[in-house]
Design a protein around this motif. Sequence first.
Motif, PDB file in Angstrom:
ATOM      1  N   TRP A  22     -20.724 -40.570  36.427  1.00 39.60           N
ATOM      2  CA  TRP A  22     -19.923 -40.931  35.531  1.00 39.60           C
ATOM      3  C   TRP A  22     -18.683 -39.722  35.457  1.00 39.60           C
ATOM      4  O   TRP A  22     -17.618 -40.148  35.370  1.00 39.60           O
ATOM      5  CB  TRP A  22     -20.539 -40.989  34.074  1.00 39.60           C
ATOM      6  N   THR A  23     -19.099 -38.583  35.568  1.00 39.94           N
ATOM      7  CA  THR A  23     -18.448 -37.340  35.559  1.00 39.94           C
ATOM      8  C   THR A  23     -17.413 -37.441  36.845  1.00 39.94           C
ATOM      9  O   THR A  23     -15.911 -37.316  36.707  1.00 39.94           O
ATOM     10  CB  THR A  23     -18.891 -36.053  35.817  1.00 39.94           C
ATOM     11  N   GLN A  25     -16.286 -40.041  38.104  1.00 37.67           N
ATOM     12  CA  GLN A  25     -15.317 -41.389  37.746  1.00 37.67           C
ATOM     13  C   GLN A  25     -14.033 -40.720  36.718  1.00 37.67           C
ATOM     14  O   GLN A  25     -13.041 -41.469  36.814  1.00 37.67           O
ATOM     15  CB  GLN A  25     -16.037 -42.429  37.427  1.00 37.67           C
ATOM     16  N   GLN A  26     -14.190 -39.733  36.200  1.00 39.49           N
ATOM     17  CA  GLN A  26     -13.412 -39.283  35.232  1.00 39.49           C
ATOM     18  C   GLN A  26     -12.423 -38.523  35.872  1.00 39.49           C
ATOM     19  O   GLN A  26     -11.438 -37.924  35.075  1.00 39.49           O
ATOM     20  CB  GLN A  26     -14.050 -38.269  34.127  1.00 39.49           C
ATOM     21  N   THR A  44     -19.747 -39.896  44.089  1.00 37.75           N
ATOM     22  CA  THR A  44     -20.227 -40.967  43.676  1.00 37.75           C
ATOM     23  C   THR A  44     -21.212 -41.703  44.579  1.00 37.75           C
ATOM     24  O   THR A  44     -22.276 -42.303  44.106  1.00 37.75           O
ATOM     25  CB  THR A  44     -19.118 -42.336  43.682  1.00 37.75           C
TER      26      THR A  44
END
Length: 148
Positions: A22-23, A25-26, A44
């Motif tokens: 998730w991090t 993707q930020q 990823t």
Amino acid sequence: MSGLGDRILGLGLLVLAVAYGWTAQQWPEPFGGAEGVGPETFPTILSVVLVAGSLYLMVKPDPDAQWPLGKTALELLISLVVLVIYAMLLEPLGFVIATTLAVGTLSWRMGARPVRAFLTGLVSAVVVFVLFNYGLDLSLPAGLLEVS
């Protein structure tokens, strides 16, 4: 209840993998627009592999797993500390220096002679740096070796 330790480890790794993915993707989109391979690609991929491994641990734990004790547990703890320090030194020292120190220390702890261990660390750091920076055009931190 056999395999409980593996299931707990798998759950912890799953939480880590999801947070890590998730991090990744930020991160902001690189200047010039989206590309097929960007700064989030490698993290990823790592998070997907970690999710798969953690799910496997939870679904099919080893019924006879023995947690390490004594010297083995100490070596694992030392490895964990080395990796945490590596993450903290990556930006200020740069990829080549930090990776040389981390790989050299880990190789030495696994039984290599110190000179060979740190030479292995240096060679692997330079090869990976060149591959990522020039082959894949993905910048790794230069740190102290940055040319102004």
